[in-house]
Design a protein around this motif. Structure first.
Motif, PDB file in Angstrom:
ATOM      1  N   UNK A 295       2.633  -4.095 -17.428  1.00  0.00           N
ATOM      2  CA  UNK A 295       1.378  -3.359 -17.217  1.00  0.00           C
ATOM      3  C   UNK A 295       1.541  -2.128 -16.338  1.00  0.00           C
ATOM      4  N   UNK A 296       2.694  -1.992 -15.698  1.00  0.00           N
ATOM      5  CA  UNK A 296       2.912  -0.835 -14.838  1.00  0.00           C
ATOM      6  C   UNK A 296       2.540  -1.059 -13.386  1.00  0.00           C
ATOM      7  N   UNK A 297       2.366  -2.328 -12.985  1.00  0.00           N
ATOM      8  CA  UNK A 297       1.974  -2.617 -11.602  1.00  0.00           C
ATOM      9  C   UNK A 297       3.078  -2.239 -10.616  1.00  0.00           C
ATOM     10  N   UNK A 298       4.334  -2.483 -10.967  1.00  0.00           N
ATOM     11  CA  UNK A 298       5.441  -2.119 -10.071  1.00  0.00           C
ATOM     12  C   UNK A 298       5.477  -0.603  -9.880  1.00  0.00           C
ATOM     13  N   UNK A 299       5.315   0.127 -10.954  1.00  0.00           N
ATOM     14  CA  UNK A 299       5.286   1.592 -10.855  1.00  0.00           C
ATOM     15  C   UNK A 299       4.102   2.045 -10.008  1.00  0.00           C
ATOM     16  N   UNK A 300       2.961   1.417 -10.186  1.00  0.00           N
ATOM     17  CA  UNK A 300       1.768   1.794  -9.419  1.00  0.00           C
ATOM     18  C   UNK A 300       1.970   1.549  -7.928  1.00  0.00           C
ATOM     19  N   UNK A 301       2.565   0.417  -7.558  1.00  0.00           N
ATOM     20  CA  UNK A 301       2.771   0.154  -6.131  1.00  0.00           C
ATOM     21  C   UNK A 301       3.800   1.129  -5.556  1.00  0.00           C
ATOM     22  N   UNK A 302       4.789   1.514  -6.344  1.00  0.00           N
ATOM     23  CA  UNK A 302       5.754   2.519  -5.894  1.00  0.00           C
ATOM     24  C   UNK A 302       5.048   3.860  -5.679  1.00  0.00           C
ATOM     25  N   UNK A 303       4.276   4.301  -6.656  1.00  0.00           N
ATOM     26  CA  UNK A 303       3.589   5.588  -6.548  1.00  0.00           C
ATOM     27  C   UNK A 303       2.632   5.614  -5.358  1.00  0.00           C
ATOM     28  N   UNK A 304       1.854   4.567  -5.198  1.00  0.00           N
ATOM     29  CA  UNK A 304       0.902   4.523  -4.092  1.00  0.00           C
ATOM     30  C   UNK A 304       1.628   4.473  -2.741  1.00  0.00           C
ATOM     31  N   UNK A 305       2.746   3.791  -2.690  1.00  0.00           N
ATOM     32  CA  UNK A 305       3.519   3.733  -1.443  1.00  0.00           C
ATOM     33  C   UNK A 305       4.093   5.103  -1.099  1.00  0.00           C
ATOM     34  N   UNK A 306       4.608   5.821  -2.085  1.00  0.00           N
ATOM     35  CA  UNK A 306       5.138   7.153  -1.826  1.00  0.00           C
ATOM     36  C   UNK A 306       4.046   8.100  -1.318  1.00  0.00           C
ATOM     37  N   UNK A 307       2.872   8.008  -1.895  1.00  0.00           N
ATOM     38  CA  UNK A 307       1.749   8.826  -1.437  1.00  0.00           C
ATOM     39  C   UNK A 307       1.405   8.459   0.021  1.00  0.00           C
ATOM     40  N   UNK A 308       1.368   7.172   0.315  1.00  0.00           N
ATOM     41  CA  UNK A 308       1.093   6.728   1.678  1.00  0.00           C
ATOM     42  C   UNK A 308       2.129   7.300   2.651  1.00  0.00           C
ATOM     43  N   UNK A 309       3.404   7.199   2.288  1.00  0.00           N
ATOM     44  CA  UNK A 309       4.459   7.701   3.158  1.00  0.00           C
ATOM     45  C   UNK A 309       4.281   9.197   3.417  1.00  0.00           C
ATOM     46  N   UNK A 310       4.022   9.927   2.362  1.00  0.00           N
ATOM     47  CA  UNK A 310       3.839  11.373   2.523  1.00  0.00           C
ATOM     48  C   UNK A 310       2.601  11.692   3.363  1.00  0.00           C
ATOM     49  N   UNK A 311       1.500  11.031   3.071  1.00  0.00           N
ATOM     50  CA  UNK A 311       0.259  11.291   3.808  1.00  0.00           C
ATOM     51  C   UNK A 311       0.385  10.977   5.296  1.00  0.00           C
ATOM     52  N   UNK A 312       1.309  10.074   5.642  1.00  0.00           N
ATOM     53  CA  UNK A 312       1.482   9.656   7.024  1.00  0.00           C
ATOM     54  C   UNK A 312       2.775  10.187   7.654  1.00  0.00           C
ATOM     55  N   UNK A 313       3.369  11.183   7.004  1.00  0.00           N
ATOM     56  CA  UNK A 313       4.543  11.901   7.524  1.00  0.00           C
ATOM     57  C   UNK A 313       5.756  11.003   7.781  1.00  0.00           C
ATOM     58  N   UNK A 314       5.967  10.038   6.891  1.00  0.00           N
ATOM     59  CA  UNK A 314       7.158   9.199   6.959  1.00  0.00           C
ATOM     60  C   UNK A 314       8.249   9.791   6.075  1.00  0.00           C
ATOM     61  N   UNK A 315       9.496   9.546   6.457  1.00  0.00           N
ATOM     62  CA  UNK A 315      10.613   9.835   5.576  1.00  0.00           C
ATOM     63  C   UNK A 315      10.967   8.544   4.854  1.00  0.00           C
ATOM     64  N   UNK A 316      11.662   8.681   3.734  1.00  0.00           N
ATOM     65  CA  UNK A 316      11.958   7.559   2.847  1.00  0.00           C
ATOM     66  C   UNK A 316      13.451   7.358   2.674  1.00  0.00           C
ATOM     67  N   UNK A 317      13.877   6.114   2.820  1.00  0.00           N
ATOM     68  CA  UNK A 317      15.219   5.725   2.398  1.00  0.00           C
ATOM     69  C   UNK A 317      15.013   4.682   1.302  1.00  0.00           C
ATOM     70  N   UNK A 318      15.264   5.052   0.040  1.00  0.00           N
ATOM     71  CA  UNK A 318      14.966   4.166  -1.095  1.00  0.00           C
ATOM     72  C   UNK A 318      16.117   3.202  -1.389  1.00  0.00           C
ATOM     73  N   UNK A 319      16.163   2.080  -0.671  1.00  0.00           N
ATOM     74  CA  UNK A 319      17.212   1.081  -0.878  1.00  0.00           C
ATOM     75  C   UNK A 319      16.945   0.202  -2.108  1.00  0.00           C
ATOM     76  N   UNK A 320      15.687   0.046  -2.456  1.00  0.00           N
ATOM     77  CA  UNK A 320      15.319  -0.732  -3.647  1.00  0.00           C
ATOM     78  C   UNK A 320      15.744   0.035  -4.901  1.00  0.00           C
ATOM     79  N   UNK A 321      16.472  -0.617  -5.815  1.00  0.00           N
ATOM     80  CA  UNK A 321      16.904   0.066  -7.042  1.00  0.00           C
ATOM     81  C   UNK A 321      15.746   0.638  -7.866  1.00  0.00           C
ATOM     82  N   UNK A 322      14.610  -0.055  -7.913  1.00  0.00           N
ATOM     83  CA  UNK A 322      13.466   0.456  -8.676  1.00  0.00           C
ATOM     84  C   UNK A 322      12.904   1.731  -8.043  1.00  0.00           C
TER      85      UNK A 322
END
Length: 105
Positions: free
Chosen positions: A53-80
């Protein structure tokens, strides 16, 4: 992101260190670690009931938006998450420069 996920809130569950998206009573999530303003996304999981259904993609997208909105940097250790950022290189803007070379492989 599919329309069915647009209005669902992303929850940052700090107690168990994961970002959560509840869909039809099921929780898709990303486990994380934080140090200052750097977030390591470690593992993404979506229950079988939400498969395809795309739930994993949705949680990834929403998390990236959250990180950006809150000025976090990302280290993507999860393969997805890593694969998502590789497919959507505009999100590399969240990755510290010393890790960008990993996307060239």
């Amino acid at each position: 992101m599919k329309e069915e996920f647009l209005n669902l809130p992303l929850i940052k569950n700090e107690e168990i260190k994961r970002f959560e998206l509840t869909v039809d009573g099921h929780i898709a999530f990303i486990e994380y670690e934080e140090d200052e303003k750097i977030t390591k996304l470690i593992h993404t999981e979506s229950p079988e009931a939400l498969a395809g259904r795309g739930a994993a993609t949705a949680v990834i997208e929403k998390t990236l938006v959250y990180l950006e909105d809150n000025a976090y940097q990302l280290i993507p250790l999860c393969p997805l998450v890593f694969a998502y950022v590789k497919r959507h290189p505009e999100w590399k803007r969240l990755v510290p420069s010393k890790y960008l070379r990993l996307f060239d492989k």
